[in-house]
Design a protein around this motif. Structure first.
Motif, PDB file in Angstrom:
ATOM      1  N   ALA A  58      23.409  40.024  32.321  1.00 36.56           N
ATOM      2  CA  ALA A  58      23.444  41.491  32.220  1.00 36.56           C
ATOM      3  C   ALA A  58      23.821  42.074  33.569  1.00 36.56           C
ATOM      4  O   ALA A  58      23.286  41.672  34.602  1.00 36.56           O
ATOM      5  N   THR A  59      24.761  43.011  33.567  1.00 38.95           N
ATOM      6  CA  THR A  59      25.177  43.658  34.820  1.00 38.95           C
ATOM      7  C   THR A  59      25.080  45.177  34.739  1.00 38.95           C
ATOM      8  O   THR A  59      25.024  45.841  35.762  1.00 38.95           O
ATOM      9  N   ALA A  60      25.067  45.731  33.525  1.00 35.58           N
ATOM     10  CA  ALA A  60      25.078  47.187  33.357  1.00 35.58           C
ATOM     11  C   ALA A  60      23.694  47.775  33.639  1.00 35.58           C
ATOM     12  O   ALA A  60      22.677  47.090  33.499  1.00 35.58           O
ATOM     13  N   HIS A  61      23.664  49.052  33.984  1.00 36.83           N
ATOM     14  CA  HIS A  61      22.399  49.725  34.290  1.00 36.83           C
ATOM     15  C   HIS A  61      22.034  50.770  33.248  1.00 36.83           C
ATOM     16  O   HIS A  61      20.903  50.792  32.776  1.00 36.83           O
TER      17      HIS A  61
ATOM     18  N   ASP B  11      18.027  41.094  22.999  1.00 32.89           N
ATOM     19  CA  ASP B  11      18.770  41.710  24.099  1.00 32.89           C
ATOM     20  C   ASP B  11      19.080  43.178  23.798  1.00 32.89           C
ATOM     21  O   ASP B  11      18.995  44.040  24.688  1.00 32.89           O
TER      22      ASP B  11
ATOM     23  N   GLU C 257      27.581  46.067  26.486  1.00 34.21           N
ATOM     24  CA  GLU C 257      27.732  44.745  27.085  1.00 34.21           C
ATOM     25  C   GLU C 257      27.220  43.641  26.133  1.00 34.21           C
ATOM     26  O   GLU C 257      27.884  42.626  25.942  1.00 34.21           O
TER      27      GLU C 257
ATOM     28  N   TRP D 195      21.629  52.560  29.690  1.00 33.80           N
ATOM     29  CA  TRP D 195      21.374  51.898  28.407  1.00 33.80           C
ATOM     30  C   TRP D 195      22.614  51.807  27.514  1.00 33.80           C
ATOM     31  O   TRP D 195      22.813  50.764  26.884  1.00 33.80           O
TER      32      TRP D 195
ATOM     33  N   ASP E 142      25.670  51.385  28.366  1.00 30.73           N
ATOM     34  CA  ASP E 142      26.488  50.304  28.922  1.00 30.73           C
ATOM     35  C   ASP E 142      25.863  48.942  28.649  1.00 30.73           C
ATOM     36  O   ASP E 142      26.564  47.966  28.393  1.00 30.73           O
ATOM     37  N   ARG E 143      24.535  48.877  28.701  1.00 30.62           N
ATOM     38  CA  ARG E 143      23.857  47.610  28.401  1.00 30.62           C
ATOM     39  C   ARG E 143      24.050  47.227  26.938  1.00 30.62           C
ATOM     40  O   ARG E 143      24.316  46.073  26.620  1.00 30.62           O
TER      41      ARG E 143
ATOM     42  N   ALA F 129      17.851  46.472  25.790  1.00 31.27           N
ATOM     43  CA  ALA F 129      18.832  47.440  26.290  1.00 31.27           C
ATOM     44  C   ALA F 129      18.505  48.852  25.824  1.00 31.27           C
ATOM     45  O   ALA F 129      18.737  49.819  26.543  1.00 31.27           O
TER      46      ALA F 129
END
Length: 197
Positions: A66-69, A112, A77, A71, A73-74, A116
């Motif tokens: 996971a790289t996004a911050h 996941d 992703e 929600w 975007d998470r 998120a």
């Protein structure tokens, strides 16, 4: 020859990719491993357990850090990663959908997605529903896309993606519609809590 459970699962994944879900049989898998079919039952209780292990392995191999911050975007992703993981293997979407439908495994992407969505502003009771909505959209879109691509490759139908020339763009557009709905619901929930407070 002695095999570990991981050998059985990895070989089953190769058989799935080469021959498809319908031809992933215990007999074919045993032949690939050069053992009797009964030897497989030292590693898995039955074919359903094998399929669950194969689905979990398929998803684990496709999992990305996971790289996004934010929600949305998470969520995006996870959904894109799930689609990519399913498309990487013949009948990947059908396998994972079947295993999840039977309640046997394949749930890592659902967890996941719930993680998120935890900071989205949605009420706690709607987070699992929202996660399943994104999951169902991703799985359904990918299953349709994968089935069409495989049928086209086999010459059964014209080799053009169903309903669009770019299934990736169609997936992205559909996912954005789902995210727009989740944002709107989260905003309404936040507004209600502010008004009540």
């Amino acid at each position: 020859m002695v095999h570990a459970r991981s050998d059985v699962v990895s070989t089953a994944l190769r058989v799935l990719d080469a021959h498809g879900l319908a031809d992933l049989t215990m007999r074919r898998l045993a032949a690939e491993l050069d053992v009797r079919p009964s030897a497989l039952y030292h590693h898995v209780a039955d074919k359903q357990t094998l399929l669950a292990a194969v689905a979990d392995e398929l998803l684990a191999r496709g999992r990305r850090p996971a790289t996004a911050h934010a929600w949305p975007d998470r969520v995006r992703e996870v959904a894109v990663g799930l689609r990519d993981a399913l498309l990487a293997w013949t009948d990947g979407a059908e396998l994972v959908g079947t295993v999840v439908g039977f309640g046997l495994g394949g749930t890592a992407p659902l967890r996941d997605l719930e993680e998120a969505l935890a900071g989205s502003g949605l009420p706690d009771d709607l987070v699992p529903v929202a996660a399943r909505t994104v999951w169902h959209f991703t799985l359904g879109h990918t299953w349709e896309e994968q089935t069409h691509l495989q049928a086209g490759a086999a010459g059964a139908i014209p080799d053009e993606p169903l309903g669009t020339r770019d299934p990736g763009a169609a997936f992205t557009a559909g996912l954005e519609l789902v995210l727009d709905g989740l944002r709107a619901r989260a905003d309404r929930s936040t507004d209600r809590s502010l008004t009540a407070g």
